[in-house]
Write a protein that holds these residues in place. Structure first.
Motif, PDB file in Angstrom:
ATOM      1  N   ALA A 127       0.838  -1.211   0.000  1.00  0.00           N
ATOM      2  CA  ALA A 127       0.000   0.000   0.000  1.00  0.00           C
ATOM      3  C   ALA A 127       0.871   1.260   0.000  1.00  0.00           C
ATOM      4  N   ILE A 128       2.004   1.213   0.703  1.00  0.00           N
ATOM      5  CA  ILE A 128       2.911   2.375   0.723  1.00  0.00           C
ATOM      6  C   ILE A 128       3.481   2.582  -0.691  1.00  0.00           C
ATOM      7  N   ILE A 129       3.820   1.488  -1.346  1.00  0.00           N
ATOM      8  CA  ILE A 129       4.334   1.581  -2.727  1.00  0.00           C
ATOM      9  C   ILE A 129       3.245   2.142  -3.645  1.00  0.00           C
ATOM     10  N   ASP A 130       2.010   1.653  -3.480  1.00  0.00           N
ATOM     11  CA  ASP A 130       0.893   2.153  -4.294  1.00  0.00           C
ATOM     12  C   ASP A 130       0.691   3.648  -4.104  1.00  0.00           C
ATOM     13  N   ALA A 131       1.025   4.147  -2.886  1.00  0.00           N
ATOM     14  CA  ALA A 131       0.831   5.575  -2.593  1.00  0.00           C
ATOM     15  C   ALA A 131       1.965   6.426  -3.180  1.00  0.00           C
ATOM     16  N   GLY A 132       2.930   5.760  -3.839  1.00  0.00           N
ATOM     17  CA  GLY A 132       4.041   6.507  -4.450  1.00  0.00           C
ATOM     18  C   GLY A 132       5.302   6.494  -3.606  1.00  0.00           C
ATOM     19  N   GLY A 133       5.257   5.793  -2.483  1.00  0.00           N
ATOM     20  CA  GLY A 133       6.437   5.700  -1.608  1.00  0.00           C
ATOM     21  C   GLY A 133       6.144   6.241  -0.233  1.00  0.00           C
ATOM     22  N   GLY A 134       7.106   6.048   0.662  1.00  0.00           N
ATOM     23  CA  GLY A 134       6.903   6.489   2.042  1.00  0.00           C
ATOM     24  C   GLY A 134       8.017   5.971   2.913  1.00  0.00           C
ATOM     25  N   ALA A 135       7.685   5.723   4.179  1.00  0.00           N
ATOM     26  CA  ALA A 135       8.738   5.358   5.133  1.00  0.00           C
ATOM     27  C   ALA A 135       8.277   4.244   6.066  1.00  0.00           C
ATOM     28  N   PHE A 165      17.432  -6.894   9.105  1.00  0.00           N
ATOM     29  CA  PHE A 165      16.177  -6.797   8.353  1.00  0.00           C
ATOM     30  C   PHE A 165      16.026  -5.391   7.777  1.00  0.00           C
ATOM     31  N   THR A 166      16.336  -4.383   8.597  1.00  0.00           N
ATOM     32  CA  THR A 166      16.204  -2.985   8.155  1.00  0.00           C
ATOM     33  C   THR A 166      17.089  -2.718   6.937  1.00  0.00           C
ATOM     34  N   LYS A 167      18.342  -3.161   7.016  1.00  0.00           N
ATOM     35  CA  LYS A 167      19.274  -2.891   5.913  1.00  0.00           C
ATOM     36  C   LYS A 167      18.831  -3.599   4.630  1.00  0.00           C
ATOM     37  N   ALA A 168      18.468  -4.875   4.763  1.00  0.00           N
ATOM     38  CA  ALA A 168      18.115  -5.649   3.569  1.00  0.00           C
ATOM     39  C   ALA A 168      16.823  -5.120   2.936  1.00  0.00           C
ATOM     40  N   GLU A 172      16.037  -3.365  -0.801  1.00  0.00           N
ATOM     41  CA  GLU A 172      15.048  -3.913  -1.732  1.00  0.00           C
ATOM     42  C   GLU A 172      13.961  -2.897  -2.092  1.00  0.00           C
ATOM     43  N   LEU A 173      13.603  -2.045  -1.139  1.00  0.00           N
ATOM     44  CA  LEU A 173      12.484  -1.122  -1.395  1.00  0.00           C
ATOM     45  C   LEU A 173      12.930   0.262  -1.873  1.00  0.00           C
ATOM     46  N   ALA A 174      14.247   0.516  -1.871  1.00  0.00           N
ATOM     47  CA  ALA A 174      14.718   1.841  -2.315  1.00  0.00           C
ATOM     48  C   ALA A 174      14.226   2.190  -3.728  1.00  0.00           C
ATOM     49  N   PRO A 175      14.288   1.267  -4.688  1.00  0.00           N
ATOM     50  CA  PRO A 175      13.817   1.626  -6.035  1.00  0.00           C
ATOM     51  C   PRO A 175      12.322   1.944  -6.073  1.00  0.00           C
ATOM     52  N   LYS A 176      11.606   1.546  -5.026  1.00  0.00           N
ATOM     53  CA  LYS A 176      10.167   1.815  -4.973  1.00  0.00           C
ATOM     54  C   LYS A 176       9.867   3.040  -4.113  1.00  0.00           C
ATOM     55  N   ASN A 177      10.917   3.773  -3.780  1.00  0.00           N
ATOM     56  CA  ASN A 177      10.777   5.025  -3.019  1.00  0.00           C
ATOM     57  C   ASN A 177      10.249   4.824  -1.596  1.00  0.00           C
ATOM     58  N   VAL A 178      10.593   3.670  -1.031  1.00  0.00           N
ATOM     59  CA  VAL A 178      10.241   3.423   0.377  1.00  0.00           C
ATOM     60  C   VAL A 178      11.546   3.374   1.176  1.00  0.00           C
ATOM     61  N   ARG A 179      11.668   4.268   2.139  1.00  0.00           N
ATOM     62  CA  ARG A 179      12.853   4.287   3.011  1.00  0.00           C
ATOM     63  C   ARG A 179      12.574   3.427   4.245  1.00  0.00           C
ATOM     64  N   VAL A 180      13.612   2.712   4.704  1.00  0.00           N
ATOM     65  CA  VAL A 180      13.448   1.840   5.873  1.00  0.00           C
ATOM     66  C   VAL A 180      14.590   2.124   6.844  1.00  0.00           C
ATOM     67  N   SER A 239      13.942  13.545   6.622  1.00  0.00           N
ATOM     68  CA  SER A 239      15.001  12.530   6.578  1.00  0.00           C
ATOM     69  C   SER A 239      15.050  11.865   5.195  1.00  0.00           C
ATOM     70  N   SER A 240      14.758  12.650   4.146  1.00  0.00           N
ATOM     71  CA  SER A 240      14.554  12.072   2.809  1.00  0.00           C
ATOM     72  C   SER A 240      15.760  11.337   2.225  1.00  0.00           C
ATOM     73  N   TYR A 241      16.971  11.571   2.747  1.00  0.00           N
ATOM     74  CA  TYR A 241      18.148  10.869   2.198  1.00  0.00           C
ATOM     75  C   TYR A 241      18.653   9.792   3.156  1.00  0.00           C
ATOM     76  N   LEU A 242      17.864   9.439   4.168  1.00  0.00           N
ATOM     77  CA  LEU A 242      18.255   8.385   5.112  1.00  0.00           C
ATOM     78  C   LEU A 242      17.511   7.101   4.789  1.00  0.00           C
ATOM     79  N   THR A 243      18.249   6.061   4.520  1.00  0.00           N
ATOM     80  CA  THR A 243      17.621   4.739   4.461  1.00  0.00           C
ATOM     81  C   THR A 243      18.631   3.678   4.857  1.00  0.00           C
ATOM     82  N   GLY A 244      18.130   2.618   5.505  1.00  0.00           N
ATOM     83  CA  GLY A 244      19.001   1.518   5.938  1.00  0.00           C
ATOM     84  C   GLY A 244      19.847   1.847   7.152  1.00  0.00           C
ATOM     85  N   THR A 245      19.490   2.925   7.859  1.00  0.00           N
ATOM     86  CA  THR A 245      20.295   3.327   9.018  1.00  0.00           C
ATOM     87  C   THR A 245      19.698   2.811  10.319  1.00  0.00           C
ATOM     88  N   GLN A 246      20.547   2.790  11.353  1.00  0.00           N
ATOM     89  CA  GLN A 246      20.077   2.541  12.718  1.00  0.00           C
ATOM     90  C   GLN A 246      20.459   3.790  13.521  1.00  0.00           C
TER      91      GLN A 246
END
Ligand code: NAP
Length: 263
Positions: A127-135, A165-168, A172-180, A239-246
């Motif tokens: 659903a987050i991907i369907d919405a165009g991305g998110g976090a 899990f967060t990093k992996a 996987e979801l970065a190309p779909k504009n979902v940050r984790v 935090s638009s440029y943060l993904t895969g961080t702890q």
């Protein structure tokens, strides 16, 4: 305008403790919040937020069940039409003795802390991907990946797993504009920590709490709302440029190298 204005955010484990703090902060920052937990309390908290003028929906959901997580996603979509943020916070921590504990102790931590996050992400991410991305924001811990105390083998195993899990998933979801991203709290004063203090020092649990505080450079435990502010940052475009961080939020508790040097 709040940093989460217009966003629809699901928060699991939202009936008390850190999750309650996250839900309250998200609502204050303008999100429509879907609060999930197993017990009835979550419905009362959602009602309290609505009474205070916020957009909030309570859903009873056990994250260890994938079907429950699917129902949670559908309830959010039915109520608000889209989902932008998933905050996977639900978790348990019960102290145990590795050598004598029954394997059900290990399995309950894995079922809720690991499979629960897995289930919620799998059910909600489409659903987050369907919405165009998110976090997606996940509550890990300093326990497991950085530090550990006796009695925490089951818990530490699961919280360290969430960093991987967060990093992996971020990859996987970065190309779909979902940050984790995940947050790694030190001790935060919640019903869970009160329970651990009770287990650790049944005669005087406040002594256990004071002992924890004395080892933290900032001299106190964290608050659920301090964690909520960090999660709001990670959920927002700030935090638009943060993904895969702890991100560690621990009052400096993991900093001390010795308890004597320079004192
Ligand atoms: P808490 O006070 O015990 O609250 C836990 C929340 O999770 C409650 O809302 C509980 O509601 C919910 N929950 C538990 N099992 C669930 C399940 N199977 N499905 C859905 N909801 C469930 O705990 P907390 O201290 O706030 O901890 C929250 C998270 O932060 C946990 O992941 C914990 O590992 C992590 N954490 C806490 C600390 C700390 O010092 N407090 C430090 C680091 C990390 P129900 O029982 O009604 O389901």
């Amino acid at each position: 305008m709040g940093k989460l204005e217009g966003k629809v955010a699901i928060v699991t484990g939202a009936s008390k403790g850190i999750g309650e703090g996250i839900a309250r902060v998200f609502a204050r920052h303008g999100a429509k919040v879907v609060l999930a937990a197993r017990g009835e309390d979550v419905m009362a908290l959602a009602q309290e937020l609505r009474d205070a003028g916020f957009d909030a929906l309570g859903v009873r959901c056990d994250v260890s069940s994938y079907e429950d997580c699917q129902r949670l996603a559908q309830a959010a979509l039915d109520a608000y039409g889209h989902i932008d943020v998933l905050d996977c916070n639900a978790g348990i921590c019960v102290l145990g003795d590795f050598l004598s504990a029954d394997d059900s102790w290990r399995d309950s931590h894995i079922d809720i802390n690991v499979k629960g996050v897995w289930n919620a992400c799998k059910a909600v991410a489409p659903a987050i991907i369907d919405a165009g991305g998110g976090a997606i924001v996940i509550t890990s811990s300093v326990t497991g990946d950085m530090v550990a105390d006796p009695g925490e083998v089951a818990y530490a195993t699961t919280k360290a797993a969430l960093v991987g899990f967060t990093k992996a998933l971020a990859r996987e979801l970065a190309p779909k504009n979902v940050r984790v991203n995940c947050i790694c709290p030190g001790y935060v004063r919640t019903p869970l920590v009160d329970g651990m203090a009770q287990q650790s020092d049944p005669d005087d649990p406040e002594r256990a709490i004071a002992a924890i505080a004395s080892a933290v450079p900032l001299g106190r435990l964290g608050t659920p709302e301090e964690c909520g502010e960090l999660c709001a940052f990670l959920a927002s475009s700030e935090s638009s440029y943060l993904t895969g961080t702890q991100v560690v939020i621990d009052g400096g508790s993991t900093l001390p190298e010795t308890s004597s040097m320079g004192q």
